[in-house]
Motif scaffolding. Sequence first.
Motif: not given
Length: 65
Positions: A23, A26-27, A42-47
Amino acid sequence: MSIVMSDFTSFWYSDDMEEQVAVSDGEFLLLNTNTRRVEKLGNTIEEAKETLKVLGKFEIFSDFQ
């Protein structure tokens, strides 16, 4: 993609230690230590998890699951 002056806040290593999910600013990024290739996940853990699944690499990151 080159990374200049980035702060890495988290790391997850693949089971073979060749790749890392990091990370930075924020990416979520996929780093390959052999090829030095960097891919944005992605930008989130889900992505990031979904992108790893699409790439067929989710299973090799047991700590990231």
